[in-house]
Design a protein around this motif. Structure first.
Motif, PDB file in Angstrom:
ATOM      1  N   UNK A 105       0.821  -1.211   0.000  1.00 27.78           N
ATOM      2  CA  UNK A 105       0.000   0.000   0.000  1.00 27.78           C
ATOM      3  C   UNK A 105       0.848   1.250   0.000  1.00 27.78           C
ATOM      4  N   UNK A 106       0.277   2.335  -0.555  1.00 24.07           N
ATOM      5  CA  UNK A 106       1.060   3.549  -0.729  1.00 24.07           C
ATOM      6  C   UNK A 106       1.181   4.398   0.529  1.00 24.07           C
ATOM      7  N   UNK A 107       0.290   4.202   1.511  1.00 23.33           N
ATOM      8  CA  UNK A 107       0.378   4.937   2.764  1.00 23.33           C
ATOM      9  C   UNK A 107      -0.519   4.233   3.784  1.00 23.33           C
ATOM     10  N   UNK A 108      -0.463   4.635   5.065  1.00 16.43           N
ATOM     11  CA  UNK A 108      -1.265   3.946   6.085  1.00 16.43           C
ATOM     12  C   UNK A 108      -2.771   3.974   5.830  1.00 16.43           C
ATOM     13  N   UNK A 109      -3.248   4.951   5.067  1.00 18.77           N
ATOM     14  CA  UNK A 109      -4.679   5.015   4.769  1.00 18.77           C
ATOM     15  C   UNK A 109      -5.083   4.156   3.577  1.00 18.77           C
ATOM     16  N   UNK A 110      -4.107   3.632   2.863  1.00 22.60           N
ATOM     17  CA  UNK A 110      -4.387   2.770   1.706  1.00 22.60           C
ATOM     18  C   UNK A 110      -3.476   1.547   1.778  1.00 22.60           C
ATOM     19  N   UNK A 111      -3.538   0.854   2.905  1.00 23.65           N
ATOM     20  CA  UNK A 111      -2.639  -0.269   3.142  1.00 23.65           C
ATOM     21  C   UNK A 111      -3.411  -1.579   3.216  1.00 23.65           C
ATOM     22  N   UNK A 112      -2.664  -2.658   3.049  1.00 23.54           N
ATOM     23  CA  UNK A 112      -3.237  -3.999   3.168  1.00 23.54           C
ATOM     24  C   UNK A 112      -2.215  -4.912   3.817  1.00 23.54           C
ATOM     25  N   UNK A 113      -2.716  -5.823   4.644  1.00 25.50           N
ATOM     26  CA  UNK A 113      -1.895  -6.874   5.251  1.00 25.50           C
ATOM     27  C   UNK A 113      -2.337  -8.205   4.649  1.00 25.50           C
ATOM     28  N   UNK A 114      -1.378  -8.972   4.168  1.00 26.82           N
ATOM     29  CA  UNK A 114      -1.689 -10.281   3.580  1.00 26.82           C
ATOM     30  C   UNK A 114      -1.030 -11.375   4.413  1.00 26.82           C
ATOM     31  N   UNK A 115      -1.833 -12.334   4.843  1.00 26.66           N
ATOM     32  CA  UNK A 115      -1.351 -13.482   5.606  1.00 26.66           C
ATOM     33  C   UNK A 115      -1.632 -14.744   4.808  1.00 26.66           C
ATOM     34  N   UNK A 116      -0.663 -15.645   4.775  1.00 30.05           N
ATOM     35  CA  UNK A 116      -0.930 -16.921   4.120  1.00 30.05           C
ATOM     36  C   UNK A 116      -1.767 -17.806   5.040  1.00 30.05           C
ATOM     37  N   UNK A 117      -2.485 -18.714   4.444  1.00 28.38           N
ATOM     38  CA  UNK A 117      -3.249 -19.672   5.242  1.00 28.38           C
ATOM     39  C   UNK A 117      -2.307 -20.488   6.127  1.00 28.38           C
ATOM     40  N   UNK A 118      -1.112 -20.740   5.620  1.00 25.37           N
ATOM     41  CA  UNK A 118      -0.157 -21.528   6.377  1.00 25.37           C
ATOM     42  C   UNK A 118       0.298 -20.869   7.663  1.00 25.37           C
ATOM     43  N   UNK A 119       0.484 -19.552   7.654  1.00 24.29           N
ATOM     44  CA  UNK A 119       0.978 -18.880   8.855  1.00 24.29           C
ATOM     45  C   UNK A 119      -0.119 -18.793   9.911  1.00 24.29           C
ATOM     46  N   UNK A 120      -1.357 -18.649   9.470  1.00 24.83           N
ATOM     47  CA  UNK A 120      -2.474 -18.596  10.426  1.00 24.83           C
ATOM     48  C   UNK A 120      -2.641 -19.941  11.123  1.00 24.83           C
ATOM     49  N   UNK A 121      -2.476 -21.011  10.381  1.00 21.40           N
ATOM     50  CA  UNK A 121      -2.635 -22.347  10.957  1.00 21.40           C
ATOM     51  C   UNK A 121      -1.444 -22.745  11.828  1.00 21.40           C
ATOM     52  N   UNK A 122      -0.272 -22.191  11.539  1.00 20.81           N
ATOM     53  CA  UNK A 122       0.960 -22.658  12.178  1.00 20.81           C
ATOM     54  C   UNK A 122       1.273 -21.967  13.502  1.00 20.81           C
ATOM     55  N   UNK A 123       1.162 -20.641  13.548  1.00 21.24           N
ATOM     56  CA  UNK A 123       1.667 -19.889  14.688  1.00 21.24           C
ATOM     57  C   UNK A 123       0.630 -19.736  15.791  1.00 21.24           C
ATOM     58  N   UNK A 124       1.064 -19.795  17.051  1.00 21.39           N
ATOM     59  CA  UNK A 124       0.158 -19.465  18.166  1.00 21.39           C
ATOM     60  C   UNK A 124      -0.145 -17.980  18.164  1.00 21.39           C
ATOM     61  N   UNK A 125      -1.111 -17.587  18.990  1.00 17.88           N
ATOM     62  CA  UNK A 125      -1.618 -16.213  18.935  1.00 17.88           C
ATOM     63  C   UNK A 125      -0.537 -15.162  19.158  1.00 17.88           C
ATOM     64  N   UNK A 126       0.318 -15.335  20.179  1.00 16.22           N
ATOM     65  CA  UNK A 126       1.290 -14.291  20.473  1.00 16.22           C
ATOM     66  C   UNK A 126       2.312 -14.128  19.351  1.00 16.22           C
ATOM     67  N   UNK A 127       2.689 -15.234  18.699  1.00 21.38           N
ATOM     68  CA  UNK A 127       3.646 -15.151  17.608  1.00 21.38           C
ATOM     69  C   UNK A 127       3.007 -14.564  16.347  1.00 21.38           C
ATOM     70  N   UNK A 128       1.748 -14.902  16.101  1.00 22.15           N
ATOM     71  CA  UNK A 128       1.055 -14.308  14.960  1.00 22.15           C
ATOM     72  C   UNK A 128       0.875 -12.808  15.177  1.00 22.15           C
TER      73      UNK A 128
END
Length: 301
Positions: A105-128
């Motif tokens: 994204x070009x700035x904080x008002x036009x940003x995106x966070x992308x997470x893979x399905x693998x990272x959501x399934x793998x990491x515990x809450x604090x690490x994610x």
């Protein structure tokens, strides 16, 4: 340290832009070449500023995730954004088992966070949370724009060199008047040296910004060891389960998704994970020392 990282980033971007201007001048041999170089640098920077998020998300087939589909994940994202002091970005999921994440994204008002399905399934809450905080720091520091501009400038330099060099070789009128387009040293610079140098500069910019994002994640979560554990896991799993997509966007991910063997080490977009982990451990030790000192000075101690 943060100020030095910022200075290095701007210095490297200036050097990269200067290479483009120099490439145009060496080929054409007069002020027209400077105009070509400046024009390519300006157009490339604008294009990356406006379209980088769409290109990156499309490259990895990232899908937008509505709040209703992931209420718990959005709740944690909102909380981390409050701590970071930025708006909540759009959330995307990448259909890949490879554990990784990136921000764009070009700035904080036009940003995106992308997470893979693998990272959501793998990491515990604090690490994610630590991984998300790392990506939010990239957004807060506008690293997403910096990385996009650096990548586009590097690509523009290669494109400029090829187009103008071919013109000088096959259209003699383009090099009339003693211009430098016929100079074999200039052609070598444009076709080989400049693109190679631009690539190395781009990698150096990316490595510098990763250190700052790690420190930002430690500050937002107040738990640097969570990111240490996440990096250790992602480093071990990332090479076993590679992610498929355009390697030009590899600098965006929290860990390098490409091979780390042989000559590929020259083109690493990230610092070594061991070095990042050591810096985070140092931050954790300093935090413990501050807490111990504060407890010792407390009247109730």
């Amino acid at each position: 340290m943060a100020g030095m990282n910022l200075f290095r980033t701007f210095a490297l971007l200036a050097l990269l832009s200067g290479l483009i201007v120099l490439a145009g001048y060496l080929l054409v041999g007069n002020e027209t070449g400077l105009i070509y170089g400046l024009g390519f640098a300006a157009l490339g920077s604008f294009g990356s500023w406006y379209y980088s998020d769409k290109a990156a998300l499309a490259a990895f087939k990232a899908k937008p995730t509505p709040r209703d589909d992931a209420p718990e994940l959005y709740a944690r994202l909102d909380q981390l954004c409050d701590r970071a002091g930025i708006p909540t970005p759009a959330l995307y999921l990448v259909p890949s088992e490879s554990p990784n994440a990136f921000a764009t994204g070009r700035d904080p008002n036009h940003a995106a966070i992308a997470l893979t399905e693998g990272i959501i399934d793998l990491l515990p809450d604090d690490e994610l949370d630590a991984v998300i905080a790392h990506e939010l720091t990239h957004v807060r520091n506008r690293d997403t724009l910096t990385q996009a501009v650096a990548g586009t400038l590097a690509g523009s330099l290669t494109f400029l060199g090829r187009i103008l060099t071919l013109g000088a070789l096959y259209f003699p009128m383009a090099r009339a008047g003693g211009r430098r387009g016929s100079n074999p040293i200039a052609i070598l610079f444009l076709l080989v040296i400049a693109p190679f140098a631009a690539g190395l500069i781009r990698m150096a910019i990316s490595r510098t910004r990763e250190y700052a994002a790690d420190a930002g994640a430690a500050e937002i979560t107040e738990n640097p060891m969570a990111l240490v554990r996440a990096l250790e896991t992602l480093e071990a799993m990332g090479q076993k389960v590679p992610i498929h997509g355009n390697p030009a966007f590899s600098a965006m991910f929290i860990v390098n998704p490409l091979s780390k063997e042989g000559m590929m080490t020259l083109f690493m977009t990230h610092p070594s994970t061991a070095d990042r982990i050591q810096r985070l451990k140092d931050l954790a030790d300093k935090a413990i020392a501050r807490q111990t000192e504060a407890a010792a000075l407390s009247p109730t101690a």
